[in-house]
Design a protein around this motif. Structure first.
Motif, PDB file in Angstrom:
ATOM      1  N   LEU A  12       0.828  -1.213   0.000  1.00 23.14           N
ATOM      2  CA  LEU A  12       0.000   0.000   0.000  1.00 23.14           C
ATOM      3  C   LEU A  12       0.863   1.265   0.000  1.00 23.14           C
ATOM      4  CD1 LEU A  12      -2.838  -1.101   2.470  1.00 23.14           C
ATOM      5  CD2 LEU A  12      -2.954  -0.946  -0.033  1.00 23.14           C
ATOM      6  N   LYS A  13       1.946   1.254   0.755  1.00 18.14           N
ATOM      7  CA  LYS A  13       2.837   2.422   0.776  1.00 18.14           C
ATOM      8  C   LYS A  13       3.499   2.630  -0.582  1.00 18.14           C
ATOM      9  CE  LYS A  13       3.903   2.922   5.635  1.00 18.14           C
ATOM     10  NZ  LYS A  13       4.937   2.889   6.673  1.00 18.14           N
ATOM     11  N   ALA A  14       3.862   1.544  -1.242  1.00 21.84           N
ATOM     12  CA  ALA A  14       4.474   1.668  -2.572  1.00 21.84           C
ATOM     13  C   ALA A  14       3.502   2.291  -3.562  1.00 21.84           C
ATOM     14  CB  ALA A  14       4.937   0.292  -3.066  1.00 21.84           C
ATOM     15  N   GLU A  25      -7.170   4.862  -3.616  1.00 24.17           N
ATOM     16  CA  GLU A  25      -8.463   4.264  -3.288  1.00 24.17           C
ATOM     17  C   GLU A  25      -8.339   2.778  -3.569  1.00 24.17           C
ATOM     18  OE1 GLU A  25     -11.908   5.866  -5.235  1.00 24.17           O
ATOM     19  OE2 GLU A  25     -11.615   7.843  -4.340  1.00 24.17           O
ATOM     20  N   ILE A  26      -8.714   1.991  -2.587  1.00 19.29           N
ATOM     21  CA  ILE A  26      -8.634   0.537  -2.755  1.00 19.29           C
ATOM     22  C   ILE A  26      -9.973  -0.089  -2.404  1.00 19.29           C
ATOM     23  CG2 ILE A  26      -6.159   0.416  -2.269  1.00 19.29           C
ATOM     24  CD1 ILE A  26      -6.978  -0.624   0.568  1.00 19.29           C
ATOM     25  N   LYS A  27     -10.173  -1.265  -2.920  1.00 13.61           N
ATOM     26  CA  LYS A  27     -11.305  -2.092  -2.506  1.00 13.61           C
ATOM     27  C   LYS A  27     -10.718  -3.188  -1.626  1.00 13.61           C
ATOM     28  CE  LYS A  27     -14.395  -1.172  -6.319  1.00 13.61           C
ATOM     29  NZ  LYS A  27     -15.576  -0.642  -5.667  1.00 13.61           N
ATOM     30  N   ARG A  28     -11.213  -3.243  -0.421  1.00  6.96           N
ATOM     31  CA  ARG A  28     -10.687  -4.169   0.586  1.00  6.96           C
ATOM     32  C   ARG A  28     -10.661  -5.610   0.081  1.00  6.96           C
ATOM     33  NH1 ARG A  28     -13.534  -5.973   6.030  1.00  6.96           N
ATOM     34  NH2 ARG A  28     -15.148  -6.344   4.502  1.00  6.96           N
ATOM     35  N   ASN A  29     -11.755  -6.042  -0.551  1.00  5.27           N
ATOM     36  CA  ASN A  29     -11.834  -7.430  -1.014  1.00  5.27           C
ATOM     37  C   ASN A  29     -10.811  -7.729  -2.100  1.00  5.27           C
ATOM     38  OD1 ASN A  29     -13.882  -8.077   0.769  1.00  5.27           O
ATOM     39  ND2 ASN A  29     -15.511  -7.598  -0.704  1.00  5.27           N
ATOM     40  N   GLU A  30     -10.552  -6.755  -2.974  1.00  6.43           N
ATOM     41  CA  GLU A  30      -9.574  -6.966  -4.042  1.00  6.43           C
ATOM     42  C   GLU A  30      -8.162  -7.114  -3.481  1.00  6.43           C
ATOM     43  OE1 GLU A  30     -10.000  -3.801  -6.894  1.00  6.43           O
ATOM     44  OE2 GLU A  30     -12.051  -4.407  -7.413  1.00  6.43           O
ATOM     45  N   ARG A  54       1.153   8.396  12.251  1.00 12.00           N
ATOM     46  CA  ARG A  54       2.141   8.002  11.236  1.00 12.00           C
ATOM     47  C   ARG A  54       2.042   8.845   9.969  1.00 12.00           C
ATOM     48  NH1 ARG A  54       3.625   1.688  11.041  1.00 12.00           N
ATOM     49  NH2 ARG A  54       4.004   1.408  13.248  1.00 12.00           N
ATOM     50  N   GLY A  55       1.122   9.806   9.969  1.00 14.19           N
ATOM     51  CA  GLY A  55       1.042  10.739   8.849  1.00 14.19           C
ATOM     52  C   GLY A  55       0.042  10.370   7.766  1.00 14.19           C
ATOM     53  N   TYR A  56      -1.003   9.651   8.122  1.00 10.13           N
ATOM     54  CA  TYR A  56      -2.016   9.250   7.146  1.00 10.13           C
ATOM     55  C   TYR A  56      -3.403   9.626   7.619  1.00 10.13           C
ATOM     56  CZ  TYR A  56       1.670   6.398   5.121  1.00 10.13           C
ATOM     57  OH  TYR A  56       2.840   5.992   4.546  1.00 10.13           O
ATOM     58  N   ALA A  57      -4.296   9.790   6.671  1.00 10.14           N
ATOM     59  CA  ALA A  57      -5.716   9.963   6.954  1.00 10.14           C
ATOM     60  C   ALA A  57      -6.436   8.903   6.131  1.00 10.14           C
ATOM     61  CB  ALA A  57      -6.183  11.355   6.558  1.00 10.14           C
ATOM     62  N   ARG A  69     -10.112   5.014   1.103  1.00  7.35           N
ATOM     63  CA  ARG A  69      -9.199   6.017   0.561  1.00  7.35           C
ATOM     64  C   ARG A  69      -8.155   6.324   1.630  1.00  7.35           C
ATOM     65  NH1 ARG A  69     -12.491  10.628  -1.300  1.00  7.35           N
ATOM     66  NH2 ARG A  69     -12.826   9.305  -3.097  1.00  7.35           N
ATOM     67  N   ILE A  70      -6.884   6.249   1.243  1.00 10.74           N
ATOM     68  CA  ILE A  70      -5.779   6.533   2.157  1.00 10.74           C
ATOM     69  C   ILE A  70      -5.015   7.737   1.621  1.00 10.74           C
ATOM     70  CG2 ILE A  70      -3.699   5.639   3.285  1.00 10.74           C
ATOM     71  CD1 ILE A  70      -4.777   2.788   2.677  1.00 10.74           C
ATOM     72  N   PHE A  71      -4.845   8.753   2.485  1.00 12.38           N
ATOM     73  CA  PHE A  71      -4.124   9.972   2.124  1.00 12.38           C
ATOM     74  C   PHE A  71      -2.813  10.027   2.889  1.00 12.38           C
ATOM     75  CE2 PHE A  71      -8.638  10.924   2.287  1.00 12.38           C
ATOM     76  CZ  PHE A  71      -8.868  11.645   1.131  1.00 12.38           C
ATOM     77  N   ARG A  72      -1.770  10.424   2.228  1.00 10.38           N
ATOM     78  CA  ARG A  72      -0.504  10.711   2.902  1.00 10.38           C
ATOM     79  C   ARG A  72      -0.523  12.197   3.240  1.00 10.38           C
ATOM     80  NH1 ARG A  72       3.243   9.515   6.217  1.00 10.38           N
ATOM     81  NH2 ARG A  72       5.354   9.948   5.633  1.00 10.38           N
ATOM     82  N   VAL A  73      -0.454  12.530   4.522  1.00 11.29           N
ATOM     83  CA  VAL A  73      -0.467  13.917   4.960  1.00 11.29           C
ATOM     84  C   VAL A  73       0.979  14.394   5.026  1.00 11.29           C
ATOM     85  CG1 VAL A  73      -1.120  15.492   6.821  1.00 11.29           C
ATOM     86  CG2 VAL A  73      -2.547  13.496   6.316  1.00 11.29           C
TER      87      VAL A  73
END
Length: 156
Positions: A12-14, A25-30, A54-57, A69-73
């Motif tokens: 996910l970080k990559a 944006e990811i789909k958990r099941n996928e 850790r700097g994410y929302a 949806r994961i945001f890097r702050v």
């Protein structure tokens, strides 16, 4: 050997790093299918590895077309990052929160590995032998003093 949570976190970080916006944006099941794990494993990784400390929302939408949806702050400067972290210390700091904050400061190259070890030793639950919630309040005050010292040292 790395465990599945570490592998999912790295994946996910990559993806976040590849995106210009710092948002995915990811789909958990996928993602669960890709790593051949249960969807709750994806929830666990997101809840524990992609925290505000850790700097994410993170935001999510439930339902058939749902997503996570994961945001890097990103902070503009080291001072901004330390100020942001200091703002989060007002309500007390758990051991896990302290680890996450230190991890973020190392990742942003605000503190060195040596400084991180000193901070973590000072705020460890075995060092602060007090019952909760006093321990979390003391930990927050110690971290605040250390971060303010780093902040003013960097401004000189």
């Amino acid at each position: 050997m790395r465990n599945i949570s570490d592998i999912i976190e790295g994946y996910l970080k990559a993806i976040i790093e590849q995106e210009q916006t710092g948002t995915i944006e990811i789909k958990r099941n996928e993602v669960a299918e890709k790593f051949q794990c249960v969807p709750s494993q994806i929830n666990y990784v997101i809840k524990t590895r992609f925290t505000a400390e850790r700097g994410y929302a993170v935001e999510s939408k439930r339902g058939g077309g749902g997503y996570i949806r994961i945001f890097r702050v990103q902070a503009n400067t080291r001072k901004d990052l330390i100020d942001h972290v200091l703002g989060g210390l007002q309500e007390g700091v758990s051991q896990t929160m302290a680890l996450d904050v230190v991890y973020r400061l190392i990742e942003a190259e605000v503190i060195s590995e040596r400084e991180s070890r000193l901070i973590l030793a000072a705020v460890d639950r075995t060092t602060i032998r007090q019952p909760l919630p006093d321990r979390d309040d003391i930990r927050a005050r110690i971290m605040e003093a250390m971060l303010l010292t780093l902040l003013y040292e960097q401004l000189e």
